[in-house]
Design a protein around this motif. Structure first.
Motif, PDB file in Angstrom:
ATOM      1  N   VAL A 279      43.999 -33.626 -17.938  1.00  0.00           N
ATOM      2  CA  VAL A 279      43.334 -34.809 -18.507  1.00  0.00           C
ATOM      3  C   VAL A 279      42.276 -34.389 -19.516  1.00  0.00           C
ATOM      4  O   VAL A 279      42.096 -35.038 -20.556  1.00  0.00           O
ATOM      5  N   ALA A 280      41.577 -33.266 -19.239  1.00  0.00           N
ATOM      6  CA  ALA A 280      40.569 -32.783 -20.187  1.00  0.00           C
ATOM      7  C   ALA A 280      41.202 -32.415 -21.519  1.00  0.00           C
ATOM      8  O   ALA A 280      40.640 -32.691 -22.590  1.00  0.00           O
ATOM      9  N   LEU A 281      42.366 -31.789 -21.476  1.00  0.00           N
ATOM     10  CA  LEU A 281      43.053 -31.431 -22.706  1.00  0.00           C
ATOM     11  C   LEU A 281      43.521 -32.678 -23.451  1.00  0.00           C
ATOM     12  O   LEU A 281      43.463 -32.749 -24.680  1.00  0.00           O
ATOM     13  N   ALA A 282      43.955 -33.707 -22.680  1.00  0.00           N
ATOM     14  CA  ALA A 282      44.348 -34.962 -23.310  1.00  0.00           C
ATOM     15  C   ALA A 282      43.156 -35.616 -23.995  1.00  0.00           C
ATOM     16  O   ALA A 282      43.277 -36.163 -25.107  1.00  0.00           O
ATOM     17  N   VAL A 283      41.987 -35.561 -23.350  1.00  0.00           N
ATOM     18  CA  VAL A 283      40.775 -36.126 -23.964  1.00  0.00           C
ATOM     19  C   VAL A 283      40.436 -35.376 -25.247  1.00  0.00           C
ATOM     20  O   VAL A 283      40.081 -35.976 -26.264  1.00  0.00           O
ATOM     21  N   LEU A 284      40.560 -34.052 -25.223  1.00  0.00           N
ATOM     22  CA  LEU A 284      40.251 -33.244 -26.403  1.00  0.00           C
ATOM     23  C   LEU A 284      41.173 -33.587 -27.562  1.00  0.00           C
ATOM     24  O   LEU A 284      40.721 -33.717 -28.707  1.00  0.00           O
ATOM     25  N   GLU A 285      42.455 -33.734 -27.275  1.00  0.00           N
ATOM     26  CA  GLU A 285      43.425 -33.986 -28.333  1.00  0.00           C
ATOM     27  C   GLU A 285      43.305 -35.398 -28.898  1.00  0.00           C
ATOM     28  O   GLU A 285      43.714 -35.647 -30.041  1.00  0.00           O
ATOM     29  N   ARG A 286      42.744 -36.321 -28.134  1.00  0.00           N
ATOM     30  CA  ARG A 286      42.727 -37.739 -28.566  1.00  0.00           C
ATOM     31  C   ARG A 286      41.309 -38.243 -28.776  1.00  0.00           C
ATOM     32  O   ARG A 286      41.024 -39.430 -28.569  1.00  0.00           O
ATOM     33  N   ARG A 287      40.445 -37.360 -29.192  1.00  0.00           N
ATOM     34  CA  ARG A 287      39.059 -37.779 -29.422  1.00  0.00           C
ATOM     35  C   ARG A 287      38.977 -38.849 -30.510  1.00  0.00           C
ATOM     36  O   ARG A 287      38.225 -39.827 -30.388  1.00  0.00           O
ATOM     37  N   ARG A 288      39.732 -38.671 -31.586  1.00  0.00           N
ATOM     38  CA  ARG A 288      39.679 -39.679 -32.662  1.00  0.00           C
ATOM     39  C   ARG A 288      40.223 -41.012 -32.177  1.00  0.00           C
ATOM     40  O   ARG A 288      39.712 -42.067 -32.561  1.00  0.00           O
ATOM     41  N   ASP A 289      41.268 -40.957 -31.318  1.00  0.00           N
ATOM     42  CA  ASP A 289      41.774 -42.213 -30.756  1.00  0.00           C
ATOM     43  C   ASP A 289      40.709 -42.907 -29.912  1.00  0.00           C
ATOM     44  O   ASP A 289      40.566 -44.144 -29.956  1.00  0.00           O
ATOM     45  N   ILE A 290      39.947 -42.105 -29.174  1.00  0.00           N
ATOM     46  CA  ILE A 290      38.869 -42.679 -28.371  1.00  0.00           C
ATOM     47  C   ILE A 290      37.831 -43.334 -29.278  1.00  0.00           C
ATOM     48  O   ILE A 290      37.340 -44.442 -29.019  1.00  0.00           O
ATOM     49  N   GLY A 291      37.481 -42.622 -30.372  1.00  0.00           N
ATOM     50  CA  GLY A 291      36.511 -43.184 -31.301  1.00  0.00           C
ATOM     51  C   GLY A 291      36.987 -44.479 -31.918  1.00  0.00           C
ATOM     52  O   GLY A 291      36.220 -45.440 -32.054  1.00  0.00           O
ATOM     53  N   LEU A 292      38.255 -44.527 -32.315  1.00  0.00           N
ATOM     54  CA  LEU A 292      38.784 -45.754 -32.919  1.00  0.00           C
ATOM     55  C   LEU A 292      38.801 -46.897 -31.903  1.00  0.00           C
ATOM     56  O   LEU A 292      38.499 -48.052 -32.247  1.00  0.00           O
ATOM     57  N   LEU A 293      39.172 -46.604 -30.648  1.00  0.00           N
ATOM     58  CA  LEU A 293      39.165 -47.642 -29.614  1.00  0.00           C
ATOM     59  C   LEU A 293      37.749 -48.173 -29.396  1.00  0.00           C
ATOM     60  O   LEU A 293      37.535 -49.398 -29.288  1.00  0.00           O
ATOM     61  N   ARG A 294      36.776 -47.234 -29.341  1.00  0.00           N
ATOM     62  CA  ARG A 294      35.401 -47.679 -29.137  1.00  0.00           C
ATOM     63  C   ARG A 294      34.897 -48.480 -30.331  1.00  0.00           C
ATOM     64  O   ARG A 294      34.171 -49.476 -30.173  1.00  0.00           O
ATOM     65  N   ALA A 295      35.283 -48.041 -31.566  1.00  0.00           N
ATOM     66  CA  ALA A 295      34.856 -48.763 -32.767  1.00  0.00           C
ATOM     67  C   ALA A 295      35.474 -50.147 -32.828  1.00  0.00           C
ATOM     68  O   ALA A 295      34.879 -51.092 -33.377  1.00  0.00           O
ATOM     69  N   ALA A 296      36.681 -50.284 -32.269  1.00  0.00           N
ATOM     70  CA  ALA A 296      37.363 -51.572 -32.274  1.00  0.00           C
ATOM     71  C   ALA A 296      36.891 -52.491 -31.164  1.00  0.00           C
ATOM     72  O   ALA A 296      37.379 -53.624 -31.052  1.00  0.00           O
ATOM     73  N   GLY A 297      35.974 -52.024 -30.314  1.00  0.00           N
ATOM     74  CA  GLY A 297      35.416 -52.899 -29.285  1.00  0.00           C
ATOM     75  C   GLY A 297      35.744 -52.517 -27.863  1.00  0.00           C
ATOM     76  O   GLY A 297      35.324 -53.224 -26.937  1.00  0.00           O
ATOM     77  N   ALA A 298      36.494 -51.440 -27.663  1.00  0.00           N
ATOM     78  CA  ALA A 298      36.828 -51.039 -26.290  1.00  0.00           C
ATOM     79  C   ALA A 298      35.566 -50.545 -25.577  1.00  0.00           C
ATOM     80  O   ALA A 298      34.737 -49.856 -26.168  1.00  0.00           O
ATOM     81  N   SER A 299      35.432 -50.939 -24.324  1.00  0.00           N
ATOM     82  CA  SER A 299      34.256 -50.551 -23.551  1.00  0.00           C
ATOM     83  C   SER A 299      34.434 -49.157 -22.952  1.00  0.00           C
ATOM     84  O   SER A 299      35.525 -48.589 -22.950  1.00  0.00           O
ATOM     85  N   THR A 300      33.332 -48.624 -22.436  1.00  0.00           N
ATOM     86  CA  THR A 300      33.380 -47.327 -21.752  1.00  0.00           C
ATOM     87  C   THR A 300      34.336 -47.382 -20.560  1.00  0.00           C
ATOM     88  O   THR A 300      35.097 -46.435 -20.320  1.00  0.00           O
ATOM     89  N   ALA A 301      34.308 -48.501 -19.817  1.00  0.00           N
ATOM     90  CA  ALA A 301      35.173 -48.641 -18.639  1.00  0.00           C
ATOM     91  C   ALA A 301      36.641 -48.658 -19.042  1.00  0.00           C
ATOM     92  O   ALA A 301      37.497 -48.099 -18.344  1.00  0.00           O
ATOM     93  N   GLN A 302      36.960 -49.298 -20.177  1.00  0.00           N
ATOM     94  CA  GLN A 302      38.359 -49.353 -20.603  1.00  0.00           C
ATOM     95  C   GLN A 302      38.881 -47.969 -20.998  1.00  0.00           C
ATOM     96  O   GLN A 302      40.015 -47.599 -20.676  1.00  0.00           O
ATOM     97  N   VAL A 303      38.052 -47.187 -21.679  1.00  0.00           N
ATOM     98  CA  VAL A 303      38.472 -45.829 -22.031  1.00  0.00           C
ATOM     99  C   VAL A 303      38.640 -44.983 -20.768  1.00  0.00           C
ATOM    100  O   VAL A 303      39.605 -44.209 -20.636  1.00  0.00           O
ATOM    101  N   PHE A 304      37.707 -45.164 -19.832  1.00  0.00           N
ATOM    102  CA  PHE A 304      37.815 -44.427 -18.564  1.00  0.00           C
ATOM    103  C   PHE A 304      39.117 -44.780 -17.856  1.00  0.00           C
ATOM    104  O   PHE A 304      39.839 -43.899 -17.363  1.00  0.00           O
ATOM    105  N   ARG A 305      39.453 -46.085 -17.802  1.00  0.00           N
ATOM    106  CA  ARG A 305      40.675 -46.502 -17.114  1.00  0.00           C
ATOM    107  C   ARG A 305      41.913 -45.939 -17.786  1.00  0.00           C
ATOM    108  O   ARG A 305      42.904 -45.610 -17.126  1.00  0.00           O
TER     109      ARG A 305
END
Length: 829
Positions: A279-305
């Motif tokens: 999961v850590a490697l998946a987080v590393l590879e998809r950091r930009r996806d996480i940023g885009l989700l957060r910029a689009a309004g996704a909450s911390t809980a949604q990214v965690f889920r």
């Protein structure tokens, strides 16, 4: 949440190799839990069945070994005690038996009475034919080992339907053999040379000289044996001994269960680590996806889920595989590591076992995935949108060295004890201390190993510095592999030490190279005939019997002390060996096994009251030995001189049961010679091999599970190496910009993988040797002292296996990283 699962499934399908490795690691964790449960529960069921077979329907045995045994009046008294449903006496007599028409010559056999098809409430296993009918006066069943000894004049063994003659009150009478048996497991009351007859014949033809050494009591269900035992002693006094046949229950692997638990937990922890790395490697590879989700309004809980769900799905996919592998592992371990003295059991898997394995394995995988998922939810938007975020230097929390020191100190205190449970706890604390200390020590350890291997691996220093990029994660992964290797090395050391102790035990018991064993007690004339054989240069007789000693019925071995003193037989603890053994000829005396002496509070010079044909005689303990010969009830026997044994115990000590012979190596000739007298021969080397096999059945289970744990640790290591390669791709590209070629880049990555694996392997070997020392001491007993023996082959094989495995698994990702486009790697900077 409706759009969550498509994203999770797409992420898993996009990385099939890493997803598969994660699922396999979790599945192996589930398999270990289930396999251990199946094996241990199967052994418990087998032990329970063996105990039930040994006890039969008896709830309490009343024994006496003096004179004619228990009287009819005493048997009647026992049957009338409150809580006793039935009192069944065991009728026993030693008589001379031979094929019909042999005159008065024959071999001495033990005649045992049957009532309702059982002997003292114990079932008698019929190999072929049947048992004598109730009330029969001329039918017998013979033990299978007697068929050859009671051979006809043509040398053929006695078969069902033929007749044998037994000496009765009126002389030799003939009896029809109606079946062959495998004897029973009731201890000293039954022997391998048994001839079974109905109680009607025992109280009729064999009444003269009949003994009743035991009365088996069948108790009402609500009555405990302790209550009845007190009633027995109140009614009959101290002249009898009571024994609960169900009280000495077998518990296979009792001393190894804490270690089994430890290695099971270790496998679960490493499975959780693999999930966390994935999961850590998946987080590393998809950091930009996480940023885009957060910029689009996704909450911390949604990214965690999102990332927690990925770990959950991977763990859930492992469940059916883990159950299947666990069932197969349990079947394999049960088939290969069941002690030979337990009956075969039916393989079974319960729903509770499967549920416990799922909860443990799935729970560990989910917990492992939650940690990087929480970190993903807390990632800042700007940091996540950065294409190449600056790697953060991982720091060691100051509490880790303190906790490591406390764990190591506590482990040292546990190692002082000789109790198996405390030693297992100490092993767990020591391994925990190593894991907690490695993040702080990794830099120093890596640099030290790099200096050592530097002459053959010039890039080792650079690889050591590169490892510090993700020091905590790398250290914990290396610690996991080191712990697994350590456990395998420790188990191998324990096995080697036990083997050496077993070999020493067997070699000191026999002053020759072959043991000729008889199913019946043979006459001295047979021993003399064997000595005269041209293939045998020496023969020493052994006679086994039991007598009342110091208030208990104990096994005794009669031998020739001068032979054992002169040829190194028996490992004497105290005093000097020649003195201890030679003193056996000076008067009534014993040499006692150390374990029995320690349990009974005996010492050299102690006086023991013994019931003999001359009345009560006090025997002196002249010495203690590490081990003596095994008795019929599993304990070790006292040792005395054979000539004095005949003086004080008469016919009970006459003849021999085994001959320890020295041969010229012609095993076939010795076997043929033994067969002519109804005996069989076995080499001392074969006895040693059998003892090794018995040990392997127990310790081999730990080694098999250690191999599985090493496999899981290898998966964790591979995942960590993949994370390191992924994180180091940009730095590698910058090195290529300033002149490093692709081959050098590939060597740098592989060097890091090899160095990390080498550190883990070397650390594991060292830690394994350290924890093996208290494990050896805890497994020691009176007379069984396994010594440390470094398992060089095991250590080399483990080190090479993990090193080659890591390099092979890392080669593909390393090659891609070394060949990556410089422009793509530096784009958007």
């Amino acid at each position: 949440m409706s759009g969550l699962w498509p994203l999770v499934l797409r992420a898993i399908r996009a990385r099939p190799l890493r997803s598969s490795l994660t699922a396999i690691a979790v599945a192996l964790g589930i398999a270990v839990v289930l396999g251990v449960q199946i094996t241990v529960n199967g052994l418990d069921a087998q032990a329970s069945a063996a105990q039930q077979l040994r006890a039969g329907a008896s709830g309490l045995d009343v024994r006496v070994d003096a004179g004619a045994g228990l009287t009819p009046a005493q048997v009647l008294t026992l049957g009338g005690l409150t809580g006793v449903a039935q009192a069944v006496p065991l009728y026993e007599k030693r008589v001379v038996g031979a094929p019909a028409g042999s005159g008065l010559q024959g071999v001495t056999v033990s005649l045992v009475g049957l009532q309702d098809g059982s002997a003292a409430l114990r079932p008698v296993e019929v190999v072929s034919g049947r048992l004598p009918h109730a009330g029969s006066l001329n039918e017998v069943a013979i033990d299978a080992g007697l068929s050859q000894s009671l051979s006809t004049h043509k040398g053929a063994p006695v078969r069902i339907g033929q007749k044998i003659q037994l000496i009765t009150a009126t002389g030799p009478d003939e009896f029809v053999v109606v079946g062959t048996t495998a004897g029973t497991s009731a201890g000293p009351a039954f022997t391998r040379s048994a001839v079974f007859a109905d109680n009607a014949a025992m109280l009729g033809e064999f009444k003269l000289g009949l003994r009743t050494p035991l009365v088996a009591l069948r108790l009402f269900p609500s009555i405990g044996p302790a209550t009845i035992a007190s009633e027995v002693h109140a009614a009959l006094g101290a002249s009898v001994t009571t024994y609960d046949p169900n009280g000495a229950g077998l518990e296979p692997l009792a001393d190894l269960r804490p270690l089994l638990t430890l290695i099971t937990v270790l496998s679960l922890v490493m499975g959780a680590g693999v999930t966390a790395n994935s999961v850590a490697l998946a987080v590393l590879e998809r950091r930009r996806d996480i940023g885009l989700l957060r910029a689009a309004g996704a909450s911390t809980a949604q990214v965690f889920r999102l990332f927690a769900a990925e770990g959950l799905v991977l763990s859930a996919l492992a469940v059916p595989v883990g159950i299947g592998v666990g069932i197969a592992l349990g079947a394999f371990l049960g088939a290969h590591y069941t002690p030979t003295d337990l009956p075969a059991s039916t393989f079974s898997v319960s729903a509770g076992q499967v549920l416990a394995a799922i909860v443990a394995g799935l729970g560990a995988g989910i917990i492992g995935g939650l940690i990087p998922a929480i970190a993903a939810g807390r990632t800042g938007i700007l940091d996540a949108l950065r294409l190449h975020p600056q790697p953060q230097q991982q720091r060691v929390h100051p509490a880790l060295p303190v906790l490591a020191s406390l764990a190591l100190v506590a482990a040292g205190l546990c190692f002082i004890s000789a109790a198996g449970g405390l030693v297992a706890l100490g092993v767990a604390l020591f391994l925990l201390g190593v894991v907690l200390a490695l993040p702080a020590l990794l830099r120093m350890v890596a640099q030290g190993v790099a200096r050592v291997v530097g002459p053959v691996a010039p890039g080792a220093a650079n690889s050591a510095r590169s490892m510090m990029r993700g020091r905590n994660r790398t250290a914990l992964t290396a610690a996991g592999l080191a712990v697994s290797v350590a456990f395998a090395v420790a188990v191998s050391t324990l096995t080697a030490g036990a083997f050496n102790a077993s070999d020493a035990w067997v070699s000191h018991l026999f002053v020759g190279d072959t043991v000729i064993s008889s199913p019946v007690t043979q006459r001295d004339a047979v021993a003399n005939a064997v000595r005269d054989s041209p293939d045998i240069s020496a023969a020493t007789p052994l006679r086994f019997f039991s007598e009342p000693v110091a208030g208990a019925v104990l096994g005794i071995t009669a031998l020739e002390p001068t032979v054992y003193a002169g040829q190194g037989g028996l490992d004497v603890v105290t005093p000097e060996r020649v003195q201890a053994l030679s003193a056996l000829e000076n008067g009534p005396s014993f040499v006692a096994p150390a374990q029995l002496a320690n349990a009974s509070g005996w010492h050299v010079g102690a006086q023991l009251p013994v019931q003999t044909i001359k009345g009560t005689v006090f025997f002196t303990i002249t010495g203690l030995v590490n081990h003596s010969f095994p008795g019929g009830d599993g304990t070790e026997t006292l040792v005395m001189a054979n000539d004095l044994a005949r003086t004080y115990f008469g016919p009970a000590a006459a003849g021999f049961d085994d001959l320890v012979v020295t041969t010229d190596g012609a095993a076939g000739n010795v076997q043929a010679l033994a067969a002519t007298y109804g005996m069989h021969s076995v080499t001392v080397a074969d006895i040693g091999s059998a003892a090794r096999d018995a040990l392997q059945h127990s310790i081999g289970l730990l080694l098999a599970l250690a191999v599985v744990a090493v496999t899981i640790a290898m998966l964790a290591l591979i995942n960590t190496l993949l994370v390191n390669v992924r994180q180091g791709t940009r730095e590698l590209t910058l090195l290529r910009v300033v002149g490093m070629d692709r081959r050098q880049a590939l060597r740098l990555i592989l060097g890091e993988a090899g160095l990390l694996t080498l550190i883990a392997a070397l650390l594991g070997v060292g830690v394994g040797c350290i924890i093996a020392l208290p494990m050896l001491r805890a497994s020691s007993g009176a007379g069984f002292n396994p010594v440390f023996a470094f398992p060089g082959i095991t250590a080399i094989v483990l080190a090479l296996t993990v090193l080659v495995g890591a390099l092979v698994a890392t080669f593909g990702p390393a090659r891609r990283a070394a060949s990556a486009s410089v422009l793509d790697a530096l784009r958007h900077e």
